[in-house]
Design an enzyme around this catalytic site. Structure first.
Site, PDB file in Angstrom:
ATOM      1  N   LYS A 156       5.395  -6.258   6.254  1.00  0.00           N
ATOM      2  CA  LYS A 156       5.868  -5.076   5.749  1.00  0.00           C
ATOM      3  C   LYS A 156       5.799  -4.129   7.228  1.00  0.00           C
ATOM      4  CE  LYS A 156       4.951  -1.501   2.337  1.00  0.00           C
ATOM      5  NZ  LYS A 156       6.221  -1.263   1.803  1.00  0.00           N
TER       6      LYS A 156
HETATM    7  C1  LIG Z   1      11.376  -4.084   0.660  1.00  0.00           C
HETATM    8  C2  LIG Z   1      10.168  -4.027  -0.226  1.00  0.00           C
HETATM    9  N1  LIG Z   1      10.399  -4.803  -1.409  1.00  0.00           N
HETATM   10  C3  LIG Z   1       9.394  -4.951  -2.268  1.00  0.00           C
HETATM   11  C4  LIG Z   1       8.379  -3.781  -2.217  1.00  0.00           C
HETATM   12  C5  LIG Z   1       7.404  -3.892  -3.285  1.00  0.00           C
HETATM   13  O1  LIG Z   1       6.093  -4.293  -3.012  1.00  0.00           O
HETATM   14  P1  LIG Z   1       4.808  -3.795  -3.505  1.00  0.00           P
HETATM   15  O2  LIG Z   1       4.734  -4.233  -4.888  1.00  0.00           O
HETATM   16  O3  LIG Z   1       3.759  -4.559  -2.760  1.00  0.00           O
HETATM   17  O4  LIG Z   1       4.614  -2.219  -3.352  1.00  0.00           O
HETATM   18  C6  LIG Z   1       8.282  -2.864  -1.381  1.00  0.00           C
HETATM   19  C7  LIG Z   1       7.399  -1.721  -1.529  1.00  0.00           C
HETATM   20  O5  LIG Z   1       6.581  -1.877  -0.608  1.00  0.00           O
HETATM   21  C8  LIG Z   1       9.237  -3.014  -0.338  1.00  0.00           C
HETATM   22  O6  LIG Z   1       9.138  -1.960   0.566  1.00  0.00           O
END
Ligand SMILES: Cc1ncc(COP(=O)(O)O)c(C=O)c1O
Length: 311
Positions: A156
């Site tokens: 991330k």
């Molecule tokens: C590109 C992306 N995909 C999926 C998610 C969902 O991830 P999470 O459920 O850990 O927030 C996020 C958010 O963080 C994201 O930025």
């Protein structure tokens, strides 16, 4: 949406005033996007508050940093404690928590290895992210998600969000609340900041990690809850057109939580309403985070806060 400030931000082991949390314009991250971060929600429950899946989020931060050879001078336990410390010090809940680690001020040039690593954790009130109480009207983006072996999807990283910004801006200017990107092979990937789920004939489908998705923690929570509810789950590559003929579709994410899709490219998903499988998962998720159901998976880390803000 405008940022609401709180009193303190955690920086490299201590709390500093919000307005003092500043960096130099020549910091590596400003020029080369060298950051990794997290987004976490802290929910209010009767008589308290709890951070949702804190350890999993901080573990993902550690993994994101590891992929980018960014040494974090804090253990998982220390990072978890730091989150609790700043949330309790600011005393505002429900809130959104934003830990971030990046390459700071040191050297100029692409190679980040000699620039110092800075870690900050902020928190602030934050409401609904994907708008539309009756479901989200979304499009399939003309932008693809990150190609394998270019920008790693499992990290991330701040830089990944340049791709997300293209997807989100295109959706916005064309009158949609969000865009869904395909991967570079044309299979469904994810939204600009959400994982994607589809329901057809009672089966819950989602794209596997190999389709350039973030390993979402809400995604994982929904998979756990689906199994608990006896809903069959399939992780497989999904064709775009399934979105137009499926019974139900929804996004998951820390910001989006569980948001059902009303339409994709102006084609109604089912009858446009939240379907039974999405409703069951939505309820199971919110029952846990709101404290209405027991926290059977230990997903909530309790925090002691003084003030509850209404979203
Ligand atoms: C590109 C992306 N995909 C999926 C998610 C969902 O991830 P999470 O459920 O850990 O927030 C996020 C958010 O963080 C994201 O930025």
């Amino acid at each position: 949406m405008p940022l609401e400030t709180t009193a303190n931000i955690w920086h490299n082991g201590q709390l500093i005033p919000w307005e003092k949390a500043q960096i130099h314009v020549m910091s590596h991250v400003v020029h080369y996007g060298s950051s990794v971060f997290e987004g976490i929600r802290c929910y209010a429950q009767d008589g308290g508050a709890g951070v949702f899946r804190l350890s999993e989020h901080m573990q993902r931060l550690i993994h994101s940093a590891k992929i980018y050879r960014m040494p974090l001078p804090y253990s998982l336990e220390q990072l978890n404690e730091a989150v609790v410390e700043v949330v309790e010090a600011n005393g505002v809940t429900p809130c959104y928590i934003r830990p971030i680690a990046f390459r700071g001020y040191g050297e100029i040039g692409v190679n980040p290895l000699k620039s110092p690593v800075e870690v900050y954790i902020a928190n602030f009130p934050w409401g609904k992210y994907v708008s539309g109480n009756n479901g989200a009207d979304v499009c399939v983006s003309s932008w693809n998600r990150l190609a394998p072996n270019t920008m790693p999807s499992l990290a991330k990283a701040g830089a990944n969000y340049m791709n997300s910004q293209l997807i989100r801006m295109e959706a916005d200017v064309n009158g949609y609340v969000e865009g869904i990107a395909l991967d570079t092979n044309g299979y469904l990937s994810e939204g600009s900041g959400e994982n994607l789920f589809i329901v057809q004939n009672g089966v819950l489908y989602t794209s596997p990690l190999a389709n350039s998705v973030l390993n979402g923690i809400t995604r994982d929570s929904i998979l756990v809850l689906a199994r608990q509810l006896g809903i069959p789950v399939v992780e497989q590559a999904l064709p775009r057109e399934l979105l137009y003929i499926c019974d139900e579709a929804f996004f998951t994410g820390t910001a989006a939580e569980v948001t059902h899709l009303r339409s994709v490219d102006r084609i109604l998903v089912g009858d446009g309403n939240m379907g039974p499988v999405t409703s069951a998962l939505h309820k199971a998720f919110f029952d846990i985070v709101s404290g209405a159901a027991p926290d059977r998976y230990n997903w909530l880390t309790p925090v002691k806060v003084r003030e509850t803000v209404t979203a």
